[in-house]
Design an enzyme around this catalytic site. Sequence first.
Site, PDB file in Angstrom:
ATOM      1  N   CYS A 258       0.862  -1.184   0.000  1.00 38.52           N
ATOM      2  CA  CYS A 258       0.000   0.000   0.000  1.00 38.52           C
ATOM      3  C   CYS A 258       0.898   1.234   0.000  1.00 38.52           C
ATOM      4  O   CYS A 258       0.794   2.122   0.842  1.00 38.52           O
ATOM      5  CB  CYS A 258      -0.948   0.000   1.191  1.00 38.52           C
ATOM      6  N   ALA A 259       1.786   1.294  -0.991  1.00 41.13           N
ATOM      7  CA  ALA A 259       2.950   2.188  -0.951  1.00 41.13           C
ATOM      8  C   ALA A 259       2.677   3.616  -1.399  1.00 41.13           C
ATOM      9  O   ALA A 259       3.421   4.524  -1.019  1.00 41.13           O
ATOM     10  CB  ALA A 259       4.062   1.604  -1.821  1.00 41.13           C
ATOM     11  N   ASP A 282       0.816  -1.307  -4.810  1.00 41.43           N
ATOM     12  CA  ASP A 282      -0.404  -0.572  -4.499  1.00 41.43           C
ATOM     13  C   ASP A 282      -1.544  -1.138  -5.325  1.00 41.43           C
ATOM     14  O   ASP A 282      -1.336  -1.628  -6.439  1.00 41.43           O
ATOM     15  CB  ASP A 282      -0.244   0.925  -4.782  1.00 41.43           C
ATOM     16  N   ASP A 308      -3.384  -6.453  -5.400  1.00 40.87           N
ATOM     17  CA  ASP A 308      -4.160  -6.497  -4.163  1.00 40.87           C
ATOM     18  C   ASP A 308      -3.305  -7.163  -3.089  1.00 40.87           C
ATOM     19  O   ASP A 308      -2.875  -8.311  -3.241  1.00 40.87           O
ATOM     20  CB  ASP A 308      -5.446  -7.292  -4.396  1.00 40.87           C
ATOM     21  N   ASP A 327       1.629  -0.532   5.403  1.00 41.98           N
ATOM     22  CA  ASP A 327       0.923   0.712   5.719  1.00 41.98           C
ATOM     23  C   ASP A 327      -0.531   0.488   5.346  1.00 41.98           C
ATOM     24  O   ASP A 327      -0.972   0.827   4.251  1.00 41.98           O
ATOM     25  CB  ASP A 327       1.548   1.867   4.927  1.00 41.98           C
ATOM     26  N   CYS A 380      -2.523   5.336   9.683  1.00 39.30           N
ATOM     27  CA  CYS A 380      -2.670   6.739  10.091  1.00 39.30           C
ATOM     28  C   CYS A 380      -4.030   6.900  10.779  1.00 39.30           C
ATOM     29  O   CYS A 380      -4.760   7.853  10.545  1.00 39.30           O
ATOM     30  CB  CYS A 380      -2.524   7.689   8.907  1.00 39.30           C
TER      31      CYS A 380
END
Length: 438
Positions: A258-259, A282, A308, A327, A380
Amino acid sequence: MSQKSRAYNLRADAASIILAVIDQGQSMGTALPKVQQRYRDGRDKGLLAEICYGVMRTLPQLDTQLRRQLQNPLNGKKRIIHCLLMAGLYQLKHTRVASHAVISESVEACRTLRAPGMTGLVNGVLRSMQRNLEALQNEQFEAETVQTMHPSWLLKRLQQAYPQQWPQVVAANNQQPPLWLRANVSQQSRDAYMVKLTEQQIACEAGDSADSLRLLEPMDVTQLPGFETGAVSVQDLSAQRSAELLDCQAGDEVLDVCAAPGGKTCHMLERQPQIAKMIAVDLHGDRLARVQQNLDRIGLNAELVEGDARFPQQWAPGQRFDRILLDAPCSATGVIRRNPDSKWLRRDSDIEQLAQVQAEILQAMWQILKPGGTLLYATCSVLPEENSKQISAFLQQTEDAMLIPIHADEQLDNPGWQILPSTTGGDGFYYARLQKRS
């Protein structure tokens, strides 16, 4: 050149973007750039962004104060005029734009929006608010959701998770985000770069992570010394912890999952130029273009893969990695000050769905981590369901998983490092460091 002689009206565009977000469910990250691209003047682009993000940040208060001024609600086709008035009220309350310019350009926007019959209403409402501006600025709101400018579901979760700290979290969410930079230590130290800024009279201060510094006044970052050649990048203080905590070594094969947009990928490569293999994955191919742009600007190389993260066998068959940065997709409740529209787009039911996706990705990534390898789980978010509860459940279910504490007081029932957003520090972030037993 005046706004009236242009082919666009900035306030009309702001109203259209606000409507697209609050009524049509578009994200600001999608709606705003589409409109911004036709503006050549950077100041116009900046003002458009400030108005749109500012309205999202203060939406309940603007909406409440505006509705009191209206004899009848502006619904249906008139809804865009409601958005235009909120944009005008935001400027009167929170910007240095002259009141006469706010009012005149908002009136002109009615014509751009093909609503010339609303010019009188817009003029009258904004003039009335301008006359009563001091009272509007100092108003105390009774409803907690209006007072805090947070939806009730999110406020409840914050209060449950942080009974003491939630007011500080809310305050940080409601501020304009600080501008944190990451010095490229493969080119020069953070302190050496700060000397360059000081020489150009750009005020800054060091952060408490090794490569971080904060600009004390906003500016066009492309004008920073060495920006075009990768000497410095924009990256929040909390996000910069990723490369430090994963601590890649020479010869490592590294996976960044998920870069996009690639800040963490670049940071790892800056800190350890002798990484043997770096793959950035990603789900969205168009977002990988941003990763490539960042790599190109700094002069770095990585293999970019669209895929995925739940199904690595489709894009990395037979591969194993020494270090994995996960991430994970999350609610982004730690970065609300950067994406205030997310407060109104996200729903309470999303949290359970996100937690399920996170668990699936975590299990999948664990299967391609080498024995003895390290996985850094990051979000996040500030919600325990996505963070400490997620990792605690994983550790209980996974025999070969071992917690590598970031802080000495970590416990298996409350693992990881939860960073809360701070008005003077970084965004809200969560990290947990895991190692696979050999």
